[in-house]
Write a protein that holds these residues in place. Structure first.
Motif, PDB file in Angstrom:
ATOM      1  N   GLU A   1       0.780  -1.037  -0.010  1.00 34.01           N
ATOM      2  CA  GLU A   1       0.166   0.009   0.072  1.00 34.01           C
ATOM      3  C   GLU A   1       0.949   1.265  -0.028  1.00 34.01           C
ATOM      4  OE1 GLU A   1      -3.708   2.207   2.612  1.00 34.01           O
ATOM      5  OE2 GLU A   1      -2.845   0.365   3.373  1.00 34.01           O
ATOM      6  N   GLN A   2       0.831   2.017  -1.113  1.00 36.79           N
ATOM      7  CA  GLN A   2       1.653   3.089  -1.043  1.00 36.79           C
ATOM      8  C   GLN A   2       0.913   4.395  -0.500  1.00 36.79           C
ATOM      9  OE1 GLN A   2       4.426   4.002  -4.077  1.00 36.79           O
ATOM     10  NE2 GLN A   2       3.535   2.385  -5.570  1.00 36.79           N
ATOM     11  N   HIS A   3       1.643   5.368   0.187  1.00 38.06           N
ATOM     12  CA  HIS A   3       1.230   6.643   0.742  1.00 38.06           C
ATOM     13  C   HIS A   3       2.190   7.462   0.252  1.00 38.06           C
ATOM     14  CE1 HIS A   3      -0.401   3.821   3.701  1.00 38.06           C
ATOM     15  NE2 HIS A   3       1.033   3.164   3.973  1.00 38.06           N
ATOM     16  N   ALA A   4       1.732   8.731   0.533  1.00 32.87           N
ATOM     17  CA  ALA A   4       2.558  10.166  -0.114  1.00 32.87           C
ATOM     18  C   ALA A   4       4.084   9.765   0.322  1.00 32.87           C
ATOM     19  CB  ALA A   4       2.027  11.250   0.499  1.00 32.87           C
ATOM     20  N   ASP A   5       4.433   9.474   1.354  1.00 34.71           N
ATOM     21  CA  ASP A   5       5.861   9.407   1.767  1.00 34.71           C
ATOM     22  C   ASP A   5       6.385   8.171   2.010  1.00 34.71           C
ATOM     23  OD1 ASP A   5       4.390   9.346   4.052  1.00 34.71           O
ATOM     24  OD2 ASP A   5       5.715  10.741   5.188  1.00 34.71           O
ATOM     25  N   SER A   6       5.673   7.248   1.832  1.00 29.95           N
ATOM     26  CA  SER A   6       6.001   5.757   2.455  1.00 29.95           C
ATOM     27  C   SER A   6       5.315   4.498   1.711  1.00 29.95           C
ATOM     28  CB  SER A   6       5.947   5.614   3.903  1.00 29.95           C
ATOM     29  OG  SER A   6       4.723   5.648   4.270  1.00 29.95           O
ATOM     30  N   VAL A   7       5.906   3.369   1.842  1.00 28.86           N
ATOM     31  CA  VAL A   7       5.112   2.242   1.628  1.00 28.86           C
ATOM     32  C   VAL A   7       4.727   1.203   2.888  1.00 28.86           C
ATOM     33  CG1 VAL A   7       4.905   0.420  -0.178  1.00 28.86           C
ATOM     34  CG2 VAL A   7       6.151   2.345  -0.692  1.00 28.86           C
ATOM     35  N   THR A   8       3.615   0.550   2.781  1.00 29.76           N
ATOM     36  CA  THR A   8       3.559  -0.330   3.910  1.00 29.76           C
ATOM     37  C   THR A   8       3.365  -1.560   3.196  1.00 29.76           C
ATOM     38  OG1 THR A   8       2.065   1.045   5.061  1.00 29.76           O
ATOM     39  CG2 THR A   8       1.769  -1.331   5.469  1.00 29.76           C
TER      40      THR A   8
ATOM     41  N   VAL B   1       6.695   2.696  -9.983  1.00 25.09           N
ATOM     42  CA  VAL B   1       5.436   3.184  -9.673  1.00 25.09           C
ATOM     43  C   VAL B   1       5.323   3.750  -8.270  1.00 25.09           C
ATOM     44  CG1 VAL B   1       2.933   2.431  -9.298  1.00 25.09           C
ATOM     45  CG2 VAL B   1       4.317   1.283 -11.133  1.00 25.09           C
ATOM     46  N   GLY B   2       5.556   4.921  -8.252  1.00 25.94           N
ATOM     47  CA  GLY B   2       5.572   5.875  -7.006  1.00 25.94           C
ATOM     48  C   GLY B   2       6.811   5.702  -6.288  1.00 25.94           C
TER      49      GLY B   2
END
Length: 524
Positions: free
Chosen positions: A151-158, A303-304
């Protein structure tokens, strides 16, 4: 060699349920993921590497390691060991029927630290890399950690990871998928993996000759690459032979599209094929496998905050040794760029340049592999006649030899259109242009390739007053000057991955500053 393992253990973040944010998580502990982890760690970037296994894969698999890859390994501390333990070679021979069509030399000139090729089984190369990783305090290698969610976020990835103790989440600034051709990372990103799947099947047989056996003129003291088209012992097909370490020989038999795979797996059938090829039964069958191959790539490599490298990003045929070598070169291209972004020394567009350059390399390698496969496996009677004509002519005329394609062996791709390169301001008559690989050359007490890994200014004939980059002065009339097309006063800016970023006939401080900014992604 005893192969190291990286057994599963429960981590603090699993026990606490609180994800610890990491700068970089690499998915996949094969040669590409391990190379990238070592590269980042040497740039002072902490890394976690996760893998769904806890051990090195079985079998020789990738065997041929090219000069550029060896130079990357050398910078990371394992190159000399790989070159020492493997089988060095530079000469190849191509046969048609019962006669030799022609021979070639991959490195006809001297004064390079690393040989053109070293053959060493992939499990032994991985063992060297795993041991280096386990000694590096900035790297944590976690076995039996299977990626099942992103799961991608604006400043990180989970990352959601499955372990023997259940599921838990990890958090990272950046994630790199180096998890192979069936890449879960690529699947979770929803990326297409497009290209051509070839119908031909091939048999790999690793054999060890009995003491004193000298079949078909093979000389373990003079290892060469031998490739046969339509040999008398395997009519209508092709065969490839390589020497490996520990007295092993790798043999690839083309089986054709209609081969009975289960029948071909029978050890006695394999032994019969090998005995006919070697003209002796004095050997041990150490390992075998049957494979099909593909030439395809992902539509995107970024991708991001998630990127792909190695087989997760692209697949090619084994003819030409372009698979593992191009994957290691992905890691070499990405490592310094990602480290610069993590440390705030380069702009985010550096990672777009990774995608641009390595998609270009993937297309280059796929093109070479597809052409080799079409020549090895003609799809029509006309193609077969054209191949026979090229092979017949190659035995007598030099112009026909480039038409024969048994696999163009791995060379780094030239990125002449890279957005990181500064175009030449003046004409050059020789030497690598911006975007091309920087050649090795001897230095007093060492080698030029040993200096790569950072931005480097090569100054020919006099010391340039450079600021913000390490500079070394080289003779204006030596081997390096000849290979770089330099004259007294010439300067070359080399990227950390051993690619020429810019060159000038005379030093200009403003031009150097602009070229460094462009190479850091700060100028278009």
């Amino acid at each position: 060699m005893d192969l190291p393992r990286y057994p599963y253990h429960q981590t603090l973040e699993q026990r606490s349920g609180l994800p610890q944010r990491r700068p970089v998580v690499i998915v996949g502990a094969g040669p590409v993921g391990l190379t990238l982890a070592l590269d980042l760690a040497k740039r002072d970037v902490p890394v976690v590497v996760i893998d769904d296994s806890d051990r090195i894969g079985e079998g020789s698999r990738a065997v041929c390691w090219a000069k550029k890859t060896l130079e990357v390994f050398d910078r990371l501390g394992v190159g000399e060991a790989v070159a020492r333990e493997g089988v060095r070679w530079h000469r190849g021979r191509v046969f048609h029927g019962e006669r030799e069509a022609y021979a070639f030399d991959l490195l006809p000139e001297s004064d390079h630290k690393m040989p053109a090729m070293v053959n060493l089984q992939q499990d032994q190369v991985e063992a060297r890399l795993v041991r280096a990783v386990q000694l590096e305090q900035r790297i944590e290698l976690r076995g039996r950690h299977e990626l099942i969610g992103l799961e991608q976020h604006a400043d990180s990835v989970t990352l959601t990871v499955r372990t023997p103790d259940g599921l838990f989440d990890m958090r990272a600034d950046w994630v790199i998928g180096c998890d192979g051709a069936r890449s879960p990372t690529r699947t979770l990103l929803g990326l297409r993996f497009a290209g051509q799947i070839f119908e031909d099947r091939f048999l790999i047989a690793d054999v060890r000759l009995d003491a004193g056996a000298r079949p078909r003129g093979l000389d373990p003291d003079r290892p060469e690459r031998w490739f046969w088209f339509d040999p008398p012992f395997h009519r209508g097909q092709s065969v490839l032979l390589h020497a490996q370490a520990d007295g092993l020989w790798r043999i690839d038999f083309q089986l054709g599209r209609d081969a009975d795979v289960e029948a071909e797996r029978d050890p006695e059938r394999i032994r019969a094929r090998v005995a006919a090829m070697l003209d002796t039964d004095r050997f041990e069958l150490a390992w075998s496998s049957i494979y099909q191959f593909s030439c395809r790539r992902a539509e995107r490599l970024r991708v991001g905050r998630v990127l792909l490298a190695g087989d997760a990003a692209h697949q090619v045929s084994p003819f030409g040794a372009r698979g593992a070598n191009s994957g290691v070169q992905d890691a070499d291209n990405l490592g310094w760029k990602l480290a610069a972004v993590v440390k705030g020394e380069g702009d985010d567009v550096l990672l777009d340049s990774y995608e641009f350059e390595r998609l270009e390399a993937a297309d280059d390698n796929i093109g070479h592999s597809t052409r080799a496969t079409d020549f090895i496996s003609p799809k029509s009677a006309l193609s077969l006649r054209l191949r026979k004509a090229a092979l017949d002519l190659a035995a007598h005329t030099a112009f026909a030899r480039p038409l024969v394609n048994s696999g163009r062996l791995s060379l780094p791709t030239e990125h002449v259109d890279s957005p990181l390169s500064t175009p030449d301001a003046e004409p050059w008559s020789a030497g690598p242009s911006p975007g091309c690989p920087a050649p090795d050359a001897p230095l007093e007490g060492g080698w030029l390739s040993e200096q790569f890994g950072q931005f480097l200014l090569l100054c020919f004939g006099w010391p340039a007053p450079a600021v913000g980059v390490r500079a070394i002065t080289l003779p204006a009339d030596g081997v390096a000057a000849a290979r770089y097309g330099a004259r007294p006063g010439s300067v070359h800016l080399i990227r950390p991955d051993g690619v020429v970023a810019a060159r000038w006939h005379r030093f200009d401080a403003d031009a150097l500053r602009m070229a460094l900014a462009r190479a850091h992604g700060r100028l278009s």
